[in-house]
Motif scaffolding. Sequence first.
Motif, PDB file in Angstrom:
ATOM      1  N   ARG A 206       9.136  -6.491  54.378  1.00 56.60           N
ATOM      2  CA  ARG A 206       8.077  -5.710  54.999  1.00 56.60           C
ATOM      3  C   ARG A 206       6.718  -6.162  54.472  1.00 56.60           C
ATOM      4  O   ARG A 206       6.620  -6.945  53.525  1.00 56.60           O
ATOM      5  CB  ARG A 206       8.273  -4.215  54.708  1.00 56.60           C
ATOM      6  CG  ARG A 206       9.648  -3.687  55.042  1.00 56.60           C
ATOM      7  CD  ARG A 206       9.899  -3.642  56.536  1.00 56.60           C
ATOM      8  NE  ARG A 206       9.239  -2.527  57.173  1.00 56.60           N
ATOM      9  CZ  ARG A 206       9.768  -1.310  57.300  1.00 56.60           C
ATOM     10  NH1 ARG A 206      10.982  -1.062  56.796  1.00 56.60           N
ATOM     11  NH2 ARG A 206       9.118  -0.357  57.911  1.00 56.60           N
ATOM     12  N   SER A 207       5.671  -5.645  55.041  1.00 60.34           N
ATOM     13  CA  SER A 207       4.324  -6.008  54.621  1.00 60.34           C
ATOM     14  C   SER A 207       3.523  -4.764  54.247  1.00 60.34           C
ATOM     15  O   SER A 207       3.918  -3.634  54.557  1.00 60.34           O
ATOM     16  CB  SER A 207       3.600  -6.769  55.744  1.00 60.34           C
ATOM     17  OG  SER A 207       3.487  -5.955  56.905  1.00 60.34           O
ATOM     18  N   GLN A 208       2.428  -4.997  53.578  1.00 60.49           N
ATOM     19  CA  GLN A 208       1.476  -3.969  53.199  1.00 60.49           C
ATOM     20  C   GLN A 208       2.139  -2.844  52.407  1.00 60.49           C
ATOM     21  O   GLN A 208       2.856  -3.117  51.456  1.00 60.49           O
ATOM     22  CB  GLN A 208       0.762  -3.434  54.448  1.00 60.49           C
ATOM     23  CG  GLN A 208       0.026  -4.486  55.254  1.00 60.49           C
ATOM     24  CD  GLN A 208      -1.048  -5.199  54.451  1.00 60.49           C
ATOM     25  OE1 GLN A 208      -1.612  -4.655  53.515  1.00 60.49           O
ATOM     26  NE2 GLN A 208      -1.328  -6.447  54.798  1.00 60.49           N
ATOM     27  N   LEU A 209       1.971  -1.592  52.802  1.00 63.88           N
ATOM     28  CA  LEU A 209       2.403  -0.456  51.982  1.00 63.88           C
ATOM     29  C   LEU A 209       3.918  -0.299  51.906  1.00 63.88           C
ATOM     30  O   LEU A 209       4.424   0.381  51.015  1.00 63.88           O
ATOM     31  CB  LEU A 209       1.779   0.841  52.517  1.00 63.88           C
ATOM     32  CG  LEU A 209       0.250   0.920  52.428  1.00 63.88           C
ATOM     33  CD1 LEU A 209      -0.250   2.235  53.001  1.00 63.88           C
ATOM     34  CD2 LEU A 209      -0.208   0.758  50.986  1.00 63.88           C
ATOM     35  N   GLU A 240       4.831 -10.949  38.203  1.00 63.12           N
ATOM     36  CA  GLU A 240       3.967 -11.273  39.331  1.00 63.12           C
ATOM     37  C   GLU A 240       2.545 -10.829  39.002  1.00 63.12           C
ATOM     38  O   GLU A 240       2.320  -9.972  38.143  1.00 63.12           O
ATOM     39  CB  GLU A 240       4.451 -10.572  40.608  1.00 63.12           C
ATOM     40  CG  GLU A 240       5.860 -10.940  41.021  1.00 63.12           C
ATOM     41  CD  GLU A 240       6.292 -10.200  42.275  1.00 63.12           C
ATOM     42  OE1 GLU A 240       5.521 -10.212  43.271  1.00 63.12           O
ATOM     43  OE2 GLU A 240       7.369  -9.593  42.265  1.00 63.12           O
ATOM     44  N   ASP A 241       1.578 -11.386  39.707  1.00 55.55           N
ATOM     45  CA  ASP A 241       0.185 -11.005  39.504  1.00 55.55           C
ATOM     46  C   ASP A 241      -0.062  -9.581  40.003  1.00 55.55           C
ATOM     47  O   ASP A 241       0.558  -9.133  40.981  1.00 55.55           O
ATOM     48  CB  ASP A 241      -0.746 -11.972  40.236  1.00 55.55           C
ATOM     49  CG  ASP A 241      -0.662 -13.386  39.675  1.00 55.55           C
ATOM     50  OD1 ASP A 241      -0.341 -13.514  38.480  1.00 55.55           O
ATOM     51  OD2 ASP A 241      -0.908 -14.340  40.443  1.00 55.55           O
ATOM     52  N   GLY A 250      -0.772 -10.693  48.103  1.00 55.87           N
ATOM     53  CA  GLY A 250      -0.199 -11.563  47.084  1.00 55.87           C
ATOM     54  C   GLY A 250       0.119 -10.872  45.780  1.00 55.87           C
ATOM     55  O   GLY A 250       0.671 -11.494  44.874  1.00 55.87           O
ATOM     56  N   GLY A 251      -0.192  -9.598  45.635  1.00 56.16           N
ATOM     57  CA  GLY A 251       0.028  -8.904  44.380  1.00 56.16           C
ATOM     58  C   GLY A 251       1.399  -8.258  44.293  1.00 56.16           C
ATOM     59  O   GLY A 251       2.181  -8.257  45.246  1.00 56.16           O
ATOM     60  N   ASP A 252       1.694  -7.693  43.135  1.00 56.26           N
ATOM     61  CA  ASP A 252       2.977  -7.035  42.867  1.00 56.26           C
ATOM     62  C   ASP A 252       3.064  -5.726  43.640  1.00 56.26           C
ATOM     63  O   ASP A 252       2.234  -4.824  43.463  1.00 56.26           O
ATOM     64  CB  ASP A 252       3.104  -6.790  41.363  1.00 56.26           C
ATOM     65  CG  ASP A 252       4.508  -6.375  40.958  1.00 56.26           C
ATOM     66  OD1 ASP A 252       5.317  -6.059  41.852  1.00 56.26           O
ATOM     67  OD2 ASP A 252       4.801  -6.369  39.752  1.00 56.26           O
ATOM     68  N   ASP A 253       4.077  -5.603  44.513  1.00 58.52           N
ATOM     69  CA  ASP A 253       4.231  -4.402  45.335  1.00 58.52           C
ATOM     70  C   ASP A 253       4.819  -3.229  44.572  1.00 58.52           C
ATOM     71  O   ASP A 253       4.642  -2.076  44.978  1.00 58.52           O
ATOM     72  CB  ASP A 253       5.131  -4.699  46.547  1.00 58.52           C
ATOM     73  CG  ASP A 253       4.526  -5.751  47.453  1.00 58.52           C
ATOM     74  OD1 ASP A 253       3.319  -5.666  47.727  1.00 58.52           O
ATOM     75  OD2 ASP A 253       5.256  -6.658  47.869  1.00 58.52           O
ATOM     76  N   ASN A 254       5.550  -3.519  43.497  1.00 57.27           N
ATOM     77  CA  ASN A 254       6.245  -2.448  42.768  1.00 57.27           C
ATOM     78  C   ASN A 254       6.283  -2.785  41.277  1.00 57.27           C
ATOM     79  O   ASN A 254       7.346  -3.134  40.750  1.00 57.27           O
ATOM     80  CB  ASN A 254       7.659  -2.263  43.322  1.00 57.27           C
ATOM     81  CG  ASN A 254       8.267  -3.549  43.847  1.00 57.27           C
ATOM     82  OD1 ASN A 254       8.457  -3.712  45.036  1.00 57.27           O
ATOM     83  ND2 ASN A 254       8.564  -4.478  42.941  1.00 57.27           N
ATOM     84  N   PRO A 255       5.158  -2.695  40.580  1.00 57.70           N
ATOM     85  CA  PRO A 255       5.103  -3.110  39.172  1.00 57.70           C
ATOM     86  C   PRO A 255       5.955  -2.268  38.237  1.00 57.70           C
ATOM     87  O   PRO A 255       6.289  -2.724  37.141  1.00 57.70           O
ATOM     88  CB  PRO A 255       3.613  -2.981  38.826  1.00 57.70           C
ATOM     89  CG  PRO A 255       3.073  -2.004  39.823  1.00 57.70           C
ATOM     90  CD  PRO A 255       3.853  -2.236  41.073  1.00 57.70           C
TER      91      PRO A 255
END
Length: 338
Positions: A206-209, A240-241, A250-255
């Motif tokens: 998926r993308s975004q949120l 991940e960044d 490009g960032g971490d979706d679930n840190p």
Amino acid sequence: MNITKQVILTSLLVASESGLAGDASKENDCILNLYNSGSGELTLSEMRMMCGSEKPQTMAAEKSEARNTGRITNRRQRESQTEFEPYVITPHNMNYILPAYSTSAINREAYRLFDGYGENLEDIETKFQLSLKVPLNYGDMLLKGDALYLGFTLEAWWQVYSSNISKPFRETNYTPEIFYYAPLNWQIFGGNTAVIVGLEHQSNGRSQLLSRSWNRAYTGFLFEKDNFVLSFRSWYRLEEDEKEFEFDPGGDDNPDIEDYMGHYELGIVYKWDMFEFSFMGRRNFSTDFGAVEAGMTFPLWGKLRGYATAFHGYGESLIDYNHKQSRFGIGIALNDIL
């Protein structure tokens, strides 16, 4: 002449005609003397060992190999007979469909920004899993019996009973991986051991949120004895960044995914008659978050197996990694774990 003596004499005659001489002739005479003077309880292999034509360690290794077989070893032997056939697909994890898969609390919070979507989700949905693997080596690589595989697993949660929102796939998880399997010579409690080392990517596509993903390197230890198998797996998440802004692709979706998924997983499988029972448990001891899952397969019809499962905790899917729920399902499996 009785049959036993005839077999022994025939064996010695074949050895002589094969061109064996010298020490071989002495060993043949020794075997005949043992047979004529013995009590009749010695086997031909035992007499050969006593006369020097068969090594004790060879017999011990053969007996050990025949004695110490378990469900993982048996599955590996069956798969090796067909895994290079062009029209044969080798299962990796279980392949199944659960037409009725209930939850104590569907995750509506993840879809809060999508008007009318979360409110129309049903607490009963359909789940299915497809999982296969492909061998990458024809012969032994580093150890006898080792193997390198590419694996792929697809999990899908289908809101087939949500007619108000056109019965969408609520979540799909894709898990490609590469892993190395190697049996060990370490035999404990009369069973066999093995290790698995791999790299795995998991994403919901998926993308975004709604985007969820992570990468991890893992190491697993396997123990088998007869119909019992125990596995312990630990992993390290590849960093991940951080996101620079909320919709940063490009960032971490679930840190914080490790807070809920932990770093360890324990698995137990036991085969009893035509039934297979499984258990999975994982936990983060720092946050006290984790999950447990139990399953059972049973005969249904032909190759089809009945499958019943129960889950409680966090991380039943990637979109639900931080959502706690209890789930129950029943359906059909195409293959067992073992």
